[in-house]
Design a protein around this motif. Structure first.
Motif, mmCIF file in Angstrom:
data_model
loop_
_atom_site.group_PDB
_atom_site.id
_atom_site.type_symbol
_atom_site.label_atom_id
_atom_site.label_comp_id
_atom_site.label_asym_id
_atom_site.label_seq_id
_atom_site.Cartn_x
_atom_site.Cartn_y
_atom_site.Cartn_z
ATOM 1 N N LEU A 1 11.342 4.289 3.613
ATOM 2 C CA LEU A 1 10.661 5.502 4.055
ATOM 3 C C LEU A 1 9.584 5.897 3.049
ATOM 4 O O LEU A 1 8.449 6.223 3.413
ATOM 5 N N LEU A 2 9.941 5.848 1.770
ATOM 6 C CA LEU A 2 8.988 6.199 0.709
ATOM 7 C C LEU A 2 7.858 5.181 0.645
ATOM 8 O O LEU A 2 6.688 5.548 0.480
ATOM 9 N N ASP A 3 8.189 3.906 0.801
ATOM 10 C CA ASP A 3 7.186 2.845 0.728
ATOM 11 C C ASP A 3 6.096 3.041 1.781
ATOM 12 O O ASP A 3 4.900 2.929 1.490
ATOM 13 N N VAL A 4 6.500 3.349 3.020
ATOM 14 C CA VAL A 4 5.528 3.535 4.106
ATOM 15 C C VAL A 4 4.619 4.719 3.798
ATOM 16 O O VAL A 4 3.393 4.661 3.987
ATOM 17 N N GLN A 5 5.206 5.819 3.305
ATOM 18 C CA GLN A 5 4.380 6.995 3.030
ATOM 19 C C GLN A 5 3.404 6.741 1.883
ATOM 20 O O GLN A 5 2.219 7.086 1.984
ATOM 21 N N LEU A 6 3.873 6.123 0.804
ATOM 22 C CA LEU A 6 2.977 5.838 -0.315
ATOM 23 C C LEU A 6 1.867 4.872 0.106
ATOM 24 O O LEU A 6 0.702 5.027 -0.286
ATOM 25 N N ARG A 7 2.209 3.906 0.927
ATOM 26 C CA ARG A 7 1.204 2.933 1.382
ATOM 27 C C ARG A 7 0.151 3.625 2.249
ATOM 28 O O ARG A 7 -1.047 3.331 2.152
ATOM 29 N N ALA A 8 0.598 4.557 3.094
ATOM 30 C CA ALA A 8 -0.353 5.301 3.934
ATOM 31 C C ALA A 8 -1.293 6.144 3.075
ATOM 32 O O ALA A 8 -2.496 6.245 3.355
ATOM 33 N N LEU B 1 4.635 3.209 -6.538
ATOM 34 C CA LEU B 1 3.242 3.514 -6.211
ATOM 35 C C LEU B 1 2.296 2.475 -6.811
ATOM 36 O O LEU B 1 1.366 1.997 -6.136
ATOM 37 N N GLU B 2 2.498 2.112 -8.055
ATOM 38 C CA GLU B 2 1.620 1.142 -8.713
ATOM 39 C C GLU B 2 1.719 -0.235 -8.064
ATOM 40 O O GLU B 2 0.716 -0.949 -7.921
ATOM 41 N N GLU C 1 -2.354 -3.527 -2.279
ATOM 42 C CA GLU C 1 -3.436 -3.147 -1.369
ATOM 43 C C GLU C 1 -4.805 -3.229 -2.031
ATOM 44 O O GLU C 1 -5.823 -2.971 -1.376
ATOM 45 N N GLU C 2 -4.801 -3.544 -3.350
ATOM 46 C CA GLU C 2 -6.040 -3.632 -4.122
ATOM 47 C C GLU C 2 -6.840 -2.337 -4.024
ATOM 48 O O GLU C 2 -8.049 -2.307 -3.784
ATOM 49 N N ARG C 3 -6.108 -1.246 -4.174
ATOM 50 C CA ARG C 3 -6.698 0.095 -4.154
ATOM 51 C C ARG C 3 -6.358 0.806 -5.462
ATOM 52 O O ARG C 3 -5.357 0.482 -6.117
ATOM 53 N N PRO C 4 -7.183 1.785 -5.863
ATOM 54 C CA PRO C 4 -6.838 2.542 -7.078
ATOM 55 C C PRO C 4 -5.558 3.348 -6.868
ATOM 56 O O PRO C 4 -5.234 3.763 -5.748
ATOM 57 N N CYS C 5 -4.845 3.561 -7.942
ATOM 58 C CA CYS C 5 -3.579 4.312 -7.872
ATOM 59 C C CYS C 5 -3.883 5.813 -7.986
ATOM 60 O O CYS C 5 -4.452 6.250 -8.994
ATOM 61 N N GLN D 1 0.734 7.883 10.035
ATOM 62 C CA GLN D 1 0.596 8.660 8.807
ATOM 63 C C GLN D 1 -0.809 8.522 8.222
ATOM 64 O O GLN D 1 -1.431 9.514 7.825
ATOM 65 N N ARG D 2 -1.315 7.323 8.171
ATOM 66 C CA ARG D 2 -2.632 7.097 7.580
ATOM 67 C C ARG D 2 -3.704 7.875 8.344
ATOM 68 O O ARG D 2 -4.588 8.491 7.748
ATOM 69 N N GLU D 3 -3.602 7.879 9.669
ATOM 70 C CA GLU D 3 -4.592 8.593 10.485
ATOM 71 C C GLU D 3 -4.517 10.098 10.267
ATOM 72 O O GLU D 3 -5.545 10.778 10.175
ATOM 73 N N VAL D 4 -3.304 10.610 10.171
ATOM 74 C CA VAL D 4 -3.145 12.056 9.990
ATOM 75 C C VAL D 4 -3.663 12.491 8.628
ATOM 76 O O VAL D 4 -4.402 13.471 8.505
ATOM 77 N N TYR D 5 -3.292 11.755 7.578
ATOM 78 C CA TYR D 5 -3.766 12.115 6.235
ATOM 79 C C TYR D 5 -5.291 12.016 6.167
ATOM 80 O O TYR D 5 -5.950 12.854 5.537
#
Length: 837
Positions: A635-642, A672-673, A679-683, A579-583
């Protein structure tokens, strides 16, 4: 003598005076009772003879053995359906018994197309039988007592004493739907005001008294047919002729040399060839227009060998064919876009061990490899056809395509079709993705199929190619000969159109092409109204290839990434890495432009095989969208993380589908938050789709916590109008320009504006030229459309002013229906075009 008349329908008995048509309500056809039907079968109320069956199949007249003559008219204004939805089971002159089926009709279809389902049951020979009464406002079964008649013994002898006809006048019937109940009643009423004999004569010599509406109905005179009026009173003949020639509100001019327009019931329509100049309506899978010769697709499957070699040889041929097709599919799946996705789905099917096992069983039974493979696949196809899910039923084509390709390869038969003449309109019973792809570069003008669905894979490919396509045209399509001149336009296929029709259509097509070229020349310029209001035009995407094409077409970003393309037609959910690669690839293809990703919207008409879901009676109202995501948090967790960790080259926003409650938004935001913190990334900004009436009506509350809104007009229309957009019986009446939907969009915009939130729209309405000025007038400032519509959408916006849009939107909100809204916008856009020019 008292007679009891049985009900010909199961339903609700209603007083005739409540029928919303004065011809029936005022007794112009005679006394009786109406029935609101509960099932689509009209049966004989007693033993007797069929006097007539209307050519449109919606009405039948019976003369019972006991003497009463009954007219049974299914629904109101149903003559205008031209026989669609009706299948008469009897013919004029036929003997029938009590309870025998007279007409079978599609109750669901009539419910959405007829003015009313009320079915009058009328006693037409009132001179012989008086209406005593009948109990109404009650549920009644077919065959139960409906009404009571009293024999009067008044046989009309007036005709015997009347003077013989001494004047006549012939004319062509200008009634668009032929001579049916309403005009026949008006003619009989007028004839009753004159003395003497008055007769109507059909072109075949049959005669009817014009004092009897039923007798005239029995002639079955169609539009454009010649009829003769004759009688003993010149004034009467002239008055009746004048009424007929007025059209009685149904006038359609009769062209000299035009074939008579007798209506043919739909049950018989496939048996009649499509005449020259006749248009065949179908379902639009891909909008557009084309002119070209008819070319029937010839499938080489007929040349498969009938006899088998040894079992070993046939097994080897099957294995070799599967390997060959796998190689081709893997090559296609390595590409981009819809073709790659479809090839990947076919690879999954090809690898199914049960398909190969079934084919080996056929080989063991003595079948050659190709026929064994087809027989094995057919067993699975039969199971899919029984599925209540329309999307699963459409996967039948994928299996059939795979069966065809492997079978041809097993026999060494080339599946490449012969070259087509330029601009050819391809005709076929059905069409498979591989067949269309093989013809994609052959100068094809359009496609029309006897069967097929608007959301099938072949329709998706046609849309990607910009190829106009009609599906579900029906058996009459087969009557069109090879090489015939065709016009494909506005949801219909015209066979051998007249020269003037062809010239006008060609001019329209050339004008549309000219507008597209002009729009394309300025595709990269921003969309700014004439008074300086900026409207962003984004694209709806499903892949990195789509993104590249959208940028080239002038899209300013992605307003809807349908992320479910990653989750469907596969055996397992995509991993975090995939998912991360595709996005990331899609963001890169957008070259820094905004990307709005809708979290996976599966369920209802988009099932995922790896996500077990129990059957739902109303899946569109069940576990789908945000509801399913919250029920499957992994399922949602993986997509939001990607999405949080992707390599973004431009702004990224996340959008939740099918939100109707603030609790759903809060739960997703909390997830999401938490992920962003881990991941120490902006939301990323989190918005919602306005797809339910609840979300629109509650927009003020939702906007306090949602960062933006995007209206999903397809689902919003479906839920507001209570019409399942996957159900062909009701989907035809689904128009998102209904004023009720415009009101909901206005309410959503007002709620959003209180909190300074932007409102966009990513449904099919965004690219509809008749919707764009209204959406701008209602406050929508971002439209997300298909890439191919971006340039023309921008061009239209540049021709408008905010004041014009606001005035149109305000007027539209007060109109009664979508048709009135569209008429308003068409008229106003016509003025604007003249003004700009």
């Amino acid at each position: 003598m008292t007679l009891t008349i049985a009900s010909p329908l199961r339903g609700w008995a209603t007083p005739l005076c409540e029928v919303p048509d004065p011809v029936f309500a005022q007794g112009m056809m005679g006394p009786g009772i109406a029935i609101d039907p509960a099932e689509g079968r009209l049966v004989s109320p007693g033993a007797g003879r069929v006097v007539s069956v209307h050519p449109a199949g919606h009405a039948v007249t019976l003369e019972l053995d006991a003497g009463p003559v009954l007219l049974m008219h299914v629904g109101l204004d149903t003559v205008g359906l031209g026989g669609a939805g009706f299948a008469p089971e009897v013919m004029a002159g036929e003997r029938v018994e009590a309870g025998q089926v007279l007409i079978v009709f599609d109750l669901d279809r009539l419910a959405r197309t007829a003015r009313s389902l009320l079915t009058p049951v009328i006693v037409t020979n009132g001179e012989a039988f008086a209406f005593v009464g009948g109990k109404t406002d009650r549920e009644i079964a077919a065959g139960a007592a409906l009404m009571t008649l009293e024999a009067c013994g008044k046989a009309s002898a007036a005709g015997a004493k009347e003077a013989a006809p001494r004047t006549s006048r012939s004319l062509l019937l200008p009634l668009a739907h032929g001579l049916h109940a309403r005009p026949a009643a008006r003619l009989a009423s007028l004839a009753g005001t004159f003395p003497g004999t008055l007769e109507m004569v059909a072109v075949d010599g049959r005669v009817a008294s014009m004092r009897s509406a039923v007798a005239m109905l029995a002639l079955g005179v169609g539009h454009g047919e010649t009829l003769t009026l004759r009688g003993s009173d010149i004034a009467a003949i002239d008055a009746i002729a004048e009424l007929i020639e007025s059209g009685m509100g149904e006038h359609r001019p009769v062209t000299v040399g035009e074939p008579a327009g007798r209506v043919v019931p739909s049950a018989l329509a496939p048996l009649l060839p499509l005449g020259e100049g006749e248009a065949l309506a179908a379902v639009t899978a891909v909008a557009g227009a084309a002119i070209g010769p008819a070319v029937w697709l010839v499938d080489p499957l007929a040349s498969l060998p009938e006899t088998a070699g040894t079992r070993e040889a046939e097994a080897a041929a099957l294995d070799g064919a599967i390997a060959q097709i796998r190689t081709r599919l893997e090559s296609a799946a390595g590409g981009h876009g819809q073709v790659a996705q479809i090839a990947a789905a076919h690879l999954v099917l090809l690898g199914d061990p049960e398909l190969r096992e079934a084919a080996r069983g056929g080989i063991a039974a003595g079948l050659p490899a190709g026929r064994a493979w087809i027989a094995g696949v057919d067993g699975f196809i039969a199971q899919l056809r029984l599925s209540p899910d329309p999307r699963l039923r459409e996967r039948v084509n994928d299996l059939a395509d795979l069966a065809r390709r492997v079978a041809l390869a097993s026999a060494g038969i080339d599946e490449t079709p012969p070259p087509l003449p330029p601009g050819a309109i391809l005709l076929a019973d059905d069409l498979y993705p591989s067949q269309l792809m093989a013809l994609a570069d052959g100068g094809l003008g359009g496609v029309v199929t006897v069967e097929g669905g608007a959301t099938s894979h072949v329709a998706i490919i046609a849309a990607g190619l910009g190829l106009p396509m009609l599906v579900a045209a029906g058996e009459r399509l087969k009557s069109i000969p090879q090489g015939a001149a065709l016009l494909l336009e506005k949801g219909a296929l015209t066979h051998a159109p007249a020269a003037d029709v062809l010239a006008a259509a060609r001019a329209r097509i050339e004008a549309a092409q000219s507008r597209r070229r002009a729009a394309a020349a300025h595709a990269q310029a921003p969309a700014m109204t004439r008074d300086g209001v900026r409207i962003e035009v984004f694209a709806n995407l499903a892949s990195a290839a789509d993104a590249g094409a959208a940028v080239a077409a002038g899209a300013e970003g992605c307003g809807l990434l349908r992320s479910e393309f990653l989750f469907l037609d596969r055996a397992a959910a995509p991993s975090l890495t995939e998912q991360r690669e595709v996005y990331s690839a899609i963001s890169a293809a957008l070259e820094g432009r905004p990307l709005i990703v809708r979290t996976l919207d599966i369920g209802a008409d988009k099932p995922a095989p790896y996500l077990p879901m129990s059957g739902e009676e109303n899946p569109a109202l069940g576990l789908r969208g945000i509801r399913l995501q919250l029920a499957a948090p992994d399922l949602l967790d993986v997509q939001l993380r990607a999405l949080v960790t992707m390599e973004a080259q431009g702004p990224v926003q996340i959008m939740l589908p099918m939100v109707s409650e603030i609790a759903e938004l809060r739960a997703a935001r909390a997830a999401l938050e938490q992920i962003a913190a881990e991941e120490e990334r902006p939301c990323p900004p989190l918005g919602i789709m306005i797809e339910t009436p609840a979300a629109a009506l509650h927009a003020g509350v939702l906007a306090a916590e949602a960062d933006f809104f995007s209206v999903g007009s397809n689902d919003l229309a479906q839920y507001t109008l209570a019409r399942d957009r996957t159900n062909p019986h009701v989907a035809a009446g689904l128009d998102a320009l209904h004023p009720a939907i415009l009101h909901l969009i206005q309410i959503a915009q007002i709620g959003a504006s209180r909190h300074g939130r932007l409102v966009g729209l990513c449904g099919g309405l965004g690219a509809d030229p008749e919707a764009i000025p209204l959406l701008i007038g209602l406050g929508v400032r971002e439209l997300s459309v298909s890439a191919g519509s971006a340039a023309q959408t921008k061009a239209l916006i540049r021709s408008l002013t905010l004041e014009q849009c606001g005035t149109m939107a305000e007027a539209a909100l007060g109109l009664p229906d979508a048709a009135a809204v569209r008429a308003l916008v068409r008229a106003e856009l016509g003025k604007i075009v003249e003004e700009v020019a």
